[in-house]
Design a protein around this motif. Sequence first.
Motif, mmCIF file in Angstrom:
data_model
loop_
_atom_site.group_PDB
_atom_site.id
_atom_site.type_symbol
_atom_site.label_atom_id
_atom_site.label_comp_id
_atom_site.label_asym_id
_atom_site.label_seq_id
_atom_site.Cartn_x
_atom_site.Cartn_y
_atom_site.Cartn_z
ATOM 1 N N LYS A 1 -66.705 48.297 -21.831
ATOM 2 C CA LYS A 1 -65.401 48.822 -21.427
ATOM 3 C C LYS A 1 -64.969 48.305 -20.057
ATOM 4 O O LYS A 1 -63.860 48.597 -19.604
ATOM 5 N N SER A 2 -65.816 47.581 -19.390
ATOM 6 C CA SER A 2 -65.498 47.101 -18.047
ATOM 7 C C SER A 2 -64.473 45.972 -18.091
ATOM 8 O O SER A 2 -64.086 45.491 -19.155
ATOM 9 N N GLN A 3 -64.065 45.532 -16.907
ATOM 10 C CA GLN A 3 -63.084 44.463 -16.794
ATOM 11 C C GLN A 3 -63.725 43.073 -16.798
ATOM 12 O O GLN A 3 -63.032 42.072 -16.677
ATOM 13 N N ASP A 4 -65.037 43.032 -16.926
ATOM 14 C CA ASP A 4 -65.734 41.740 -16.833
ATOM 15 C C ASP A 4 -66.499 41.464 -18.129
ATOM 16 O O ASP A 4 -67.707 41.307 -18.131
ATOM 17 N N VAL A 5 -65.760 41.428 -19.242
ATOM 18 C CA VAL A 5 -66.353 41.093 -20.545
ATOM 19 C C VAL A 5 -65.907 39.670 -20.888
ATOM 20 O O VAL A 5 -64.710 39.377 -20.915
ATOM 21 N N LYS A 6 -66.873 38.795 -21.165
ATOM 22 C CA LYS A 6 -66.563 37.380 -21.366
ATOM 23 C C LYS A 6 -67.026 36.902 -22.733
ATOM 24 O O LYS A 6 -67.979 37.434 -23.319
ATOM 25 N N GLU B 1 -72.284 57.374 -35.518
ATOM 26 C CA GLU B 1 -71.214 58.099 -36.214
ATOM 27 C C GLU B 1 -70.134 58.588 -35.250
ATOM 28 O O GLU B 1 -68.946 58.601 -35.579
ATOM 29 N N GLU B 2 -70.538 58.998 -34.055
ATOM 30 C CA GLU B 2 -69.601 59.558 -33.074
ATOM 31 C C GLU B 2 -69.017 58.514 -32.129
ATOM 32 O O GLU B 2 -68.295 58.861 -31.188
ATOM 33 N N LEU B 3 -69.334 57.261 -32.371
ATOM 34 C CA LEU B 3 -68.871 56.211 -31.458
ATOM 35 C C LEU B 3 -67.366 55.989 -31.594
ATOM 36 O O LEU B 3 -66.851 55.758 -32.689
ATOM 37 N N GLU B 4 -66.663 56.092 -30.467
ATOM 38 C CA GLU B 4 -65.237 55.775 -30.441
ATOM 39 C C GLU B 4 -65.073 54.256 -30.388
ATOM 40 O O GLU B 4 -65.727 53.592 -29.567
ATOM 41 N N PRO B 5 -64.233 53.673 -31.260
ATOM 42 C CA PRO B 5 -64.056 52.212 -31.246
ATOM 43 C C PRO B 5 -63.619 51.715 -29.875
ATOM 44 O O PRO B 5 -62.872 52.385 -29.159
ATOM 45 N N ILE B 6 -64.107 50.555 -29.524
ATOM 46 C CA ILE B 6 -63.769 49.929 -28.247
ATOM 47 C C ILE B 6 -62.992 48.646 -28.530
ATOM 48 O O ILE B 6 -63.407 47.820 -29.351
ATOM 49 N N PHE B 7 -61.850 48.495 -27.854
ATOM 50 C CA PHE B 7 -61.028 47.289 -27.966
ATOM 51 C C PHE B 7 -60.889 46.669 -26.584
ATOM 52 O O PHE B 7 -60.887 47.366 -25.563
ATOM 53 N N GLY B 8 -60.724 45.361 -26.559
ATOM 54 C CA GLY B 8 -60.507 44.708 -25.282
ATOM 55 C C GLY B 8 -60.160 43.241 -25.443
ATOM 56 O O GLY B 8 -60.319 42.659 -26.528
ATOM 57 N N ILE C 1 -69.764 44.159 -33.891
ATOM 58 C CA ILE C 1 -68.838 43.577 -32.912
ATOM 59 C C ILE C 1 -68.093 42.432 -33.589
ATOM 60 O O ILE C 1 -68.719 41.529 -34.173
ATOM 61 N N HIS C 2 -66.764 42.467 -33.523
ATOM 62 C CA HIS C 2 -65.936 41.378 -34.045
ATOM 63 C C HIS C 2 -65.127 40.773 -32.894
ATOM 64 O O HIS C 2 -64.589 41.521 -32.058
ATOM 65 N N VAL C 3 -65.049 39.483 -32.869
ATOM 66 C CA VAL C 3 -64.269 38.748 -31.863
ATOM 67 C C VAL C 3 -63.387 37.762 -32.611
ATOM 68 O O VAL C 3 -63.874 37.016 -33.474
ATOM 69 N N THR C 4 -62.093 37.700 -32.289
ATOM 70 C CA THR C 4 -61.193 36.788 -33.005
ATOM 71 C C THR C 4 -60.006 36.381 -32.146
ATOM 72 O O THR C 4 -59.582 37.132 -31.249
#
Length: 248
Positions: A89-94, A4-11, A45-48
Amino acid sequence: MGFEELEPIFGELKVEWATKQSSEELDRFLFHVHASAADTSRLTIHVTDFHSNTWEAVRSVLRLEDMRDDIGIGGSWSEFMEYVMASLKSQDVKLILDGHSNSNNGAASAKLVAQKSKGMPVISISLTKLSGPAASAAIANLSLHLFRAFKSTRELFVEEQNRSLLLTKEISAEREKNESILKQLDQSKRPKLQRSNSTDKAVTPEKQAARDTVSTKVTNRVVPAHRRARVRGVLLQDIEDTEDEKKQ
């Protein structure tokens, strides 16, 4: 346990093919991590690429616990989820793509791979391809949440900017106040200096010559004759002569 308290993550994802056999140029993909709208105990998790490739993964707490055991991460549940969020949230998401679908609409399978830093455990989540209304709904949901995040960030920026402007005005007003006080202090000192300078300058050459003349006159003043005789007789008379005169 829920999200419930999770802040959405975008990247934005770094897209790679699992094998080197494909030379197909890949579009840019965005991903969105959030709590499921229907059930906040599930992580979605959605990826598009906003075209023909939209993927999804839904993970319950139980399935996340299984992933935790497979990866071999110890500690508490909260520590595990903190690591998962930090990795996303890191820079190495593939996004790792593999195979080709029969409909020629891109890859047949995909998985999201994230790692907080080199040498740390790797988070790997398999994705399911969406199509039709489900894909459109996922894209619409991502766009809406992205807009809300942008709006919130902009509001915070405007609020911080207004606070900065107000602080700048206060600093400027305080600086002007200090400068005014310094000017008043400087002006209060000037009359004393001017009076001191005017006193020193009051003795003009003419007045100084008059003073010298008066001084010379006093020094060279002639004593009257009757005063000189009386004084001279008193000073020059010998005491012994006076005693002899009294004896005679």
